[in-house]
Design a protein around this motif. Structure first.
Motif, PDB file in Angstrom:
ATOM      1  N   ASN A 114       0.665  -1.252   0.096  1.00 35.74           N
ATOM      2  CA  ASN A 114      -0.059  -0.131  -0.051  1.00 35.74           C
ATOM      3  C   ASN A 114       0.655   1.364   0.081  1.00 35.74           C
ATOM      4  OD1 ASN A 114       0.802  -0.161   2.364  1.00 35.74           O
ATOM      5  ND2 ASN A 114      -1.125  -0.288   3.384  1.00 35.74           N
ATOM      6  N   ASN A 115       2.319   1.192   0.168  1.00 34.64           N
ATOM      7  CA  ASN A 115       2.900   2.378  -0.175  1.00 34.64           C
ATOM      8  C   ASN A 115       3.412   2.550  -1.506  1.00 34.64           C
ATOM      9  OD1 ASN A 115       4.721   0.573   0.410  1.00 34.64           O
ATOM     10  ND2 ASN A 115       6.334   1.759   1.043  1.00 34.64           N
ATOM     11  N   ASP A 149      -3.397  -3.946  -7.330  1.00 36.19           N
ATOM     12  CA  ASP A 149      -3.945  -3.383  -6.309  1.00 36.19           C
ATOM     13  C   ASP A 149      -3.120  -2.215  -5.755  1.00 36.19           C
ATOM     14  OD1 ASP A 149      -1.667  -4.868  -5.413  1.00 36.19           O
ATOM     15  OD2 ASP A 149      -2.578  -6.142  -4.248  1.00 36.19           O
ATOM     16  N   VAL A 150      -2.436  -1.237  -6.700  1.00 30.97           N
ATOM     17  CA  VAL A 150      -1.753  -0.214  -6.286  1.00 30.97           C
ATOM     18  C   VAL A 150      -2.266   0.820  -7.061  1.00 30.97           C
ATOM     19  CG1 VAL A 150       0.251  -1.587  -5.505  1.00 30.97           C
ATOM     20  CG2 VAL A 150       0.227  -0.625  -7.878  1.00 30.97           C
TER      21      VAL A 150
END
Ligand SMILES: C=CC1=C(C)c2cc3[nH]c(cc4nc(cc5[nH]c(cc1n2)c(C)c5CCC(=O)O)C(CCC(=O)O)=C4C)c(C)c3C=C
Ligand SMILES: [Fe+2]
Ligand SMILES: [Fe+2]
Length: 342
Positions: free
Chosen positions: A2-3, A90-91
């Motif tokens: 998630n980063n 998913d980013v």
């Protein structure tokens, strides 16, 4: 993950087809020292003193013939690639253009606003050139150091010889090839010969047959070689006889010597040599743009017909084809994973 985020970078187009907007775009583009690589004063004299006096009006007319209700084909297609890729990963995925808007800075800012600190930046050019891949990386690094010093960027390298890309390009061409054709022409954007010599650290490329040889130490930075290699590998995949294929380089600008053979000269002469039915593809571009939709599909067709050709078949770029989006996804994921290895 998630980063992490992905930035797809393409060349960019003017904001609109007005002469002023085209002038502003060409000014930024051609004043790039990796595009017109003269000392600043000579570049400014050439670009601002000569080219920008007449070219914007001519280019604006050309842009009008390809512009759609949604805008420039290059930007619209890059946005479509972004949206399709976003559904598969998913980013966050954003786009940035080397010239004009949305800029690389805007793209990075959008990612940072979503909490991203590690970016995979994908220059959307299969082959390396100083005026494409290199200038994108230079610009992104300049922006990163100045505005986003805490952000890490991993760059995707030229993918001209990657199996997944070659398979994808060959499949795409195969599907669009007409039943009868005398030759398949591969037309790549050209660059001045000087650029190739300048970026060859080994000083072994003589821009002759070494570019088409299998191994020469200069190949990593030789745009001409990389175009030959893409062509060669696609021809093998398609099982086409070499005599039925042509390679050439388009979009010359100015009086310098550019890499040969030239697309316009080739198109004007092959009809008389018996090539009446031509298919043509432009693999230096992943998305259709002014240089394919106008220079090849319209001007190129006229040149071919004028020179005795009969049927001209333009094969579109990969654009937002699903098989190409799958390749983009794989190349991005490889680099996303690199962040874990550091
Ligand atoms: C695919 C790779 C490209 C290379 C290599 C490249 C080199 C290069 N280009 C110019 C000058 C112009 N290019 C123009 C348009 C243009 N160029 C590329 C790609 C490459 N250029 C694209 C995708 C486009 C189309 C952009 C669009 O909005 O659709 C133009 C502008 C149009 C015009 O006035 O003809 C110029 C000018 C140089 C000098 C150069 C290498 C040194
Ligand atoms: Fe160009
Ligand atoms: Fe070479």
């Amino acid at each position: 993950m998630n980063n992490k985020g992905i930035l797809l970078v393409n060349l960019g187009s003017p904001r609109s087809t007005s002469v002023n907007d085209v002038k502003e775009y060409l000014d930024e583009f051609l004043m790039d020292e990796r595009v017109i690589d003269y000392r600043w004063i000579f570049r400014a004299l050439l670009v601002q003193g000569i080219i920008l006096k007449t070219r914007p009006a001519k280019s604006a007319e050309a842009y009008k013939t390809v512009w759609t209700d949604e805008g420039s084909p290059l930007i619209v297609i890059t946005e479509k690639i972004q949206k399709k890729l976003q559904k598969l990963v998913d980013v966050p995925v954003e786009i940035g253009m080397r010239y004009a808007q949305p800029s690389i800075e805007t793209g990075i800012q959008k990612l940072v606003d979503q909490g991203v600190t590690e970016i995979v930046l994908f220059p959307l050019y299969p082959q390396y050139a100083m005026s494409t891949t290199e200038t994108v990386i230079e610009k992104a690094e300049e922006v990163r150091k100045k505005k986003f010093p805490k952000v890490k960027i991993n760059y995707i390298q030229p993918f001209y010889n990657r199996d997944i890309y070659i398979n994808c390009l060959a499949e795409s061409i195969k599907e669009k090839l007409p039943e009868n054709f005398d030759a398949l022409q591969f037309s790549y954007h050209g660059v001045p010969e000087r650029h190739i010599y300048k970026t060859d650290p080994t000083k072994t490329c003589n821009l002759n047959d070494c570019c088409s040889r299998e191994d020469n130490p200069s190949h990593q930075f030789c745009y001409r070689h990389q175009c030959y290699a893409t062509t060669q590998r696609v021809i093998e995949k398609l099982d086409l006889p070499k005599e039925k294929t042509i390679i050439s380089f388009q979009s010359r600008l100015g009086k310098d010597k550019w890499i040969e053979p030239y697309t316009d000269e080739t198109l004007e002469t092959i009809g008389k040599k018996g090539i009446k039915n031509l298919a043509i593809v432009c693999p230096a571009f992943v998305s259709d743009c002014l240089e394919t939709l106008e220079e090849i599909s319209v001007e190129g067709k006229e040149q071919f017909m004028h020179g005795g050709g009969e049927n001209f078949h333009y094969i579109p770029c990969l654009n937002d084809e699903d098989r190409w989006i799958d390749v983009v996804k794989i190349l991005c994921e490889e680099k996303l994973n690199d962040f874990y290895l550091v």
